[in-house]
Design a protein around this motif. Structure first.
Motif, PDB file in Angstrom:
ATOM      1  N   PRO A  25      -2.295   5.948  -3.860  1.00  0.00           N
ATOM      2  CA  PRO A  25      -3.106   6.716  -4.813  1.00  0.00           C
ATOM      3  C   PRO A  25      -4.286   5.925  -5.366  1.00  0.00           C
ATOM      4  O   PRO A  25      -4.234   4.702  -5.501  1.00  0.00           O
ATOM      5  CB  PRO A  25      -2.098   7.049  -5.920  1.00  0.00           C
ATOM      6  N   ASP A  26      -5.322   6.639  -5.649  1.00  0.00           N
ATOM      7  CA  ASP A  26      -6.510   6.047  -6.262  1.00  0.00           C
ATOM      8  C   ASP A  26      -6.452   6.341  -7.756  1.00  0.00           C
ATOM      9  O   ASP A  26      -6.839   7.414  -8.218  1.00  0.00           O
ATOM     10  CB  ASP A  26      -7.766   6.649  -5.630  1.00  0.00           C
ATOM     11  N   GLU A  27      -5.901   5.379  -8.497  1.00  0.00           N
ATOM     12  CA  GLU A  27      -5.739   5.553  -9.934  1.00  0.00           C
ATOM     13  C   GLU A  27      -6.902   4.877 -10.679  1.00  0.00           C
ATOM     14  O   GLU A  27      -7.433   3.862 -10.212  1.00  0.00           O
ATOM     15  CB  GLU A  27      -4.413   4.945 -10.393  1.00  0.00           C
ATOM     16  N   PRO A  28      -7.276   5.412 -11.839  1.00  0.00           N
ATOM     17  CA  PRO A  28      -8.432   4.861 -12.572  1.00  0.00           C
ATOM     18  C   PRO A  28      -8.297   3.377 -12.902  1.00  0.00           C
ATOM     19  O   PRO A  28      -9.252   2.619 -12.787  1.00  0.00           O
ATOM     20  CB  PRO A  28      -8.482   5.710 -13.852  1.00  0.00           C
ATOM     21  N   ASN A  29      -7.106   2.945 -13.324  1.00  0.00           N
ATOM     22  CA  ASN A  29      -6.945   1.563 -13.775  1.00  0.00           C
ATOM     23  C   ASN A  29      -5.927   0.771 -12.953  1.00  0.00           C
ATOM     24  O   ASN A  29      -5.498  -0.303 -13.371  1.00  0.00           O
ATOM     25  CB  ASN A  29      -6.539   1.543 -15.253  1.00  0.00           C
ATOM     26  N   VAL A  30      -5.535   1.333 -11.806  1.00  0.00           N
ATOM     27  CA  VAL A  30      -4.540   0.667 -10.958  1.00  0.00           C
ATOM     28  C   VAL A  30      -5.035   0.652  -9.513  1.00  0.00           C
ATOM     29  O   VAL A  30      -5.412   1.689  -8.970  1.00  0.00           O
ATOM     30  CB  VAL A  30      -3.174   1.380 -11.024  1.00  0.00           C
ATOM     31  N   GLU A  31      -5.048  -0.539  -8.924  1.00  0.00           N
ATOM     32  CA  GLU A  31      -5.369  -0.672  -7.503  1.00  0.00           C
ATOM     33  C   GLU A  31      -4.075  -0.917  -6.730  1.00  0.00           C
ATOM     34  O   GLU A  31      -3.277  -1.778  -7.112  1.00  0.00           O
ATOM     35  CB  GLU A  31      -6.312  -1.856  -7.258  1.00  0.00           C
ATOM     36  N   LEU A  32      -3.874  -0.158  -5.666  1.00  0.00           N
ATOM     37  CA  LEU A  32      -2.705  -0.347  -4.809  1.00  0.00           C
ATOM     38  C   LEU A  32      -3.159  -0.541  -3.369  1.00  0.00           C
ATOM     39  O   LEU A  32      -4.046   0.169  -2.885  1.00  0.00           O
ATOM     40  CB  LEU A  32      -1.767   0.862  -4.881  1.00  0.00           C
ATOM     41  N   SER A  33      -2.534  -1.491  -2.699  1.00  0.00           N
ATOM     42  CA  SER A  33      -2.824  -1.718  -1.286  1.00  0.00           C
ATOM     43  C   SER A  33      -1.535  -2.171  -0.606  1.00  0.00           C
ATOM     44  O   SER A  33      -0.720  -2.876  -1.220  1.00  0.00           O
ATOM     45  CB  SER A  33      -3.913  -2.784  -1.114  1.00  0.00           C
ATOM     46  N   ALA A  34      -1.351  -1.749   0.647  1.00  0.00           N
ATOM     47  CA  ALA A  34      -0.090  -2.052   1.335  1.00  0.00           C
ATOM     48  C   ALA A  34      -0.336  -2.630   2.722  1.00  0.00           C
ATOM     49  O   ALA A  34      -1.343  -2.338   3.374  1.00  0.00           O
ATOM     50  CB  ALA A  34       0.768  -0.796   1.442  1.00  0.00           C
ATOM     51  N   ILE A  49      -9.517 -11.240  -6.759  1.00  0.00           N
ATOM     52  CA  ILE A  49     -10.110 -10.258  -5.845  1.00  0.00           C
ATOM     53  C   ILE A  49      -9.347  -8.932  -5.930  1.00  0.00           C
ATOM     54  O   ILE A  49      -8.289  -8.843  -6.556  1.00  0.00           O
ATOM     55  CB  ILE A  49     -10.118 -10.790  -4.396  1.00  0.00           C
ATOM     56  N   THR A  50      -9.889  -7.899  -5.305  1.00  0.00           N
ATOM     57  CA  THR A  50      -9.241  -6.587  -5.357  1.00  0.00           C
ATOM     58  C   THR A  50      -7.934  -6.611  -4.571  1.00  0.00           C
ATOM     59  O   THR A  50      -7.691  -7.508  -3.750  1.00  0.00           O
ATOM     60  CB  THR A  50     -10.154  -5.499  -4.762  1.00  0.00           C
ATOM     61  N   ALA A  51      -7.098  -5.594  -4.799  1.00  0.00           N
ATOM     62  CA  ALA A  51      -5.815  -5.510  -4.101  1.00  0.00           C
ATOM     63  C   ALA A  51      -6.021  -5.403  -2.589  1.00  0.00           C
ATOM     64  O   ALA A  51      -5.294  -6.025  -1.801  1.00  0.00           O
ATOM     65  CB  ALA A  51      -5.021  -4.309  -4.615  1.00  0.00           C
ATOM     66  N   VAL A  83       4.325  -5.309   2.424  1.00  0.00           N
ATOM     67  CA  VAL A  83       3.768  -5.892   1.195  1.00  0.00           C
ATOM     68  C   VAL A  83       3.070  -4.778   0.428  1.00  0.00           C
ATOM     69  O   VAL A  83       2.299  -4.008   1.009  1.00  0.00           O
ATOM     70  CB  VAL A  83       2.749  -7.014   1.500  1.00  0.00           C
ATOM     71  N   VAL A  84       3.358  -4.675  -0.848  1.00  0.00           N
ATOM     72  CA  VAL A  84       2.630  -3.754  -1.725  1.00  0.00           C
ATOM     73  C   VAL A  84       2.020  -4.585  -2.848  1.00  0.00           C
ATOM     74  O   VAL A  84       2.740  -5.237  -3.609  1.00  0.00           O
ATOM     75  CB  VAL A  84       3.542  -2.658  -2.308  1.00  0.00           C
ATOM     76  N   THR A  85       0.708  -4.570  -2.909  1.00  0.00           N
ATOM     77  CA  THR A  85      -0.012  -5.325  -3.938  1.00  0.00           C
ATOM     78  C   THR A  85      -0.533  -4.354  -4.991  1.00  0.00           C
ATOM     79  O   THR A  85      -1.205  -3.367  -4.666  1.00  0.00           O
ATOM     80  CB  THR A  85      -1.186  -6.100  -3.311  1.00  0.00           C
ATOM     81  N   CYS A  86      -0.187  -4.639  -6.228  1.00  0.00           N
ATOM     82  CA  CYS A  86      -0.562  -3.768  -7.349  1.00  0.00           C
ATOM     83  C   CYS A  86      -1.382  -4.576  -8.354  1.00  0.00           C
ATOM     84  O   CYS A  86      -0.891  -5.560  -8.911  1.00  0.00           O
ATOM     85  CB  CYS A  86       0.699  -3.207  -8.010  1.00  0.00           C
ATOM     86  N   LYS A  87      -2.616  -4.156  -8.551  1.00  0.00           N
ATOM     87  CA  LYS A  87      -3.470  -4.815  -9.548  1.00  0.00           C
ATOM     88  C   LYS A  87      -3.746  -3.824 -10.671  1.00  0.00           C
ATOM     89  O   LYS A  87      -4.279  -2.729 -10.439  1.00  0.00           O
ATOM     90  CB  LYS A  87      -4.777  -5.290  -8.920  1.00  0.00           C
ATOM     91  N   ILE A  88      -3.335  -4.209 -11.866  1.00  0.00           N
ATOM     92  CA  ILE A  88      -3.582  -3.382 -13.050  1.00  0.00           C
ATOM     93  C   ILE A  88      -4.803  -3.958 -13.764  1.00  0.00           C
ATOM     94  O   ILE A  88      -4.801  -5.117 -14.197  1.00  0.00           O
ATOM     95  CB  ILE A  88      -2.353  -3.360 -13.973  1.00  0.00           C
ATOM     96  N   LYS A  89      -5.821  -3.149 -13.836  1.00  0.00           N
ATOM     97  CA  LYS A  89      -7.110  -3.635 -14.321  1.00  0.00           C
ATOM     98  C   LYS A  89      -7.091  -3.893 -15.826  1.00  0.00           C
ATOM     99  O   LYS A  89      -6.275  -3.328 -16.566  1.00  0.00           O
ATOM    100  CB  LYS A  89      -8.202  -2.620 -13.990  1.00  0.00           C
ATOM    101  N   ALA A  90      -8.010  -4.729 -16.242  1.00  0.00           N
ATOM    102  CA  ALA A  90      -8.156  -5.021 -17.671  1.00  0.00           C
ATOM    103  C   ALA A  90      -8.748  -3.810 -18.388  1.00  0.00           C
ATOM    104  O   ALA A  90      -9.451  -2.989 -17.794  1.00  0.00           O
ATOM    105  CB  ALA A  90      -9.057  -6.233 -17.857  1.00  0.00           C
TER     106      ALA A  90
END
Length: 419
Positions: A195-204, A381-383, A409-416
């Motif tokens: 999903p493309d969330e406003p404050n969450v980056e996900l990449s697998a 860097i980005t997820a 691998v699931v990388t989750c970046k929660i933005k500031a």
């Protein structure tokens, strides 16, 4: 007197010719019958029975053992007046010493002494069968009988080998179709996009070791806006793993709408899993729930590789949870870990053991500490970029070695967020 003498002279020859003709007719009739039976695709057992009856009734064989190769082992499919003993040892003797039709001599191995003749059947250099015969009726046409015995043994053995190869082909084709179906099932289970969330980056990253892997990841968004992310490693490979994975996903997706607390959710998944597998298969599992309104994370680690959490100087492995799922019916303790995020950026890297099982040319592992160091070095860097860099690092680390297992691998970046 001369006519009587001539009759006396001719009679034995005529009788011999009649006997030979009769024997040839018997052999020809059996050859036709066995050919028709083979074309009619009768069972292997029926084919053995026809062959052994002919040897007994028409060729005067009173003792018999029929050994046929099945993959890497040998099996005695028919025995008359003989109790099979140590077939593996007997087959080793036959393969080593008997490549042609042979008589069993007095100095032969004890396992062969009950017999008089060994009839081997070879395809090129590979032995297919051995027919051992003994207690053979003595007859003037013994040589012709032996020749036909060799011929018909080859016909039957080759027919049985062809039947075995055909059955194996059918099994392989059936398995291939089942495998293709399981692959399609797995492709439907693994999200093609996150999903493309406003404050969450996900990449697998997903790299199955074989056509069908045992790793699984998923996500779903709840009605209150919370995000569920999970990662699992199903024991086994192939079709059974794909079936279990499908059941696991269905259970998880239905339960997440009912159970609002992660400990209750995990207990329900475990109970359902035990009911399906009877504790014969296990699943390691990690699940987190992120509430973007409160920036609070809850998680449960069920015997899984601990994900890495980085938030400034707070760098840790996420270990709170319980034992693996599917092993016991009731989970007495399920600890729920919590993370209260501040306004700064946070990074969570979830992975399966295929990643930390990677080895370099010296045998060293890409272990949890190496992964943590890599995560810290690439946290800004980005997820998506993180996973691209991780893939490159994995390839460089393992060199020419193959991947030892599935990798997810699931990388989750929660933005500031701004204060």
């Amino acid at each position: 007197m001369k006519e009587k003498s001539l009759a006396q002279y001719m009679h034995p020859q005529v009788k011999q010719l009649e006997d030979e003709l009769h024997n040839k007719q018997v052999q020809l009739n059996f050859l036709m019958r066995i050919t028709q039976a083979i074309n009619a695709n009768i069972s292997q057992r029926e084919l053995f029975e026809m062959f052994s009856q002919f040897l007994q009734r028409d060729l005067g064989v009173k003792r018999l053992a029929m050994l046929f190769r099945e993959a890497t082992t040998w099996k005695c499919h028919k025995a008359i007046d003989y109790i099979p003993k140590d077939i593996e040892a007997l087959s080793r003797i036959l393969v080593k010493k008997y490549k042609d039709f042979s008589k069993v001599g007095e100095l032969s191995d004890d396992l062969l002494k009950p017999f008089e003749l060994v009839i081997p059947v070879y395809h090129k250099d590979d032995p297919l069968a051995y027919v051992l015969v003994g207690k053979i009726d003595k007859a003037e046409d013994a040589y012709d009988r032996f020749k036909f015995m060799i011929s018909i043994t080859n016909v039957v053995a080759v027919a049985i080998e062809n039947k075995r190869l055909f059955n194996r082909y059918i099994e392989q084709e059936t398995y291939k179709k089942e495998l293709e179906l399981a692959q399609r099932v797995q492709q439907m289970l693994i999200p093609s996009e996150l999903p493309d969330e406003p404050n969450v980056e996900l990449s697998a990253i997903y790299r199955p070791h074989s056509n069908i892997g045992g790793d699984y990841f998923d996500y779903c968004k709840l009605d209150d806006g919370s995000l569920i992310i999970c990662l699992a490693d199903v024991s086994g490979k192939g079709i059974p793993a794909a079936i279990l994975m499908a059941n696991f996903q269905a259970t998880m997706r239905s339960a997440v709408k009912i159970y609002h607390h992660l400990d209750d959710l995990v207990r329900h998944i475990n109970t359902t899993l035990v009911g399906i597998t009877k504790s014969e298969r296990i699943v390691t599992f990690f699940i987190l729930k992120y509430d973007p309104q409160t920036r609070r994370i809850e998680y449960v680690n069920a015997g899984h590789n601990p994900p890495i959490y980085i938030n400034g100087l707070d760098q840790r492995f996420l270990k709170e949870g319980c034992t693996i799922l599917g092993a016991v019916e009731h989970l007495d303790v399920v600890d729920v870990g919590t993370l209260q995020l501040d306004q700064s950026e946070s990074l969570i890297v979830m992975y399966t053991d295929g990643l930390t099982d990677l080895r370099d040319s010296s045998g060293a592992y890409f272990d949890e500490q190496k992964l943590k160091d890599f995560t810290i070095a690439h946290k800004k860097i980005t997820a998506k970029e993180f996973n691209e860099e991780l893939l490159e690092a994995m390839e460089t680390f393992k060199g020419q070695s193959a991947y030892p297992d599935d990798i997810a691998v699931v990388t989750c970046k929660i933005k500031a967020t701004s204060i």
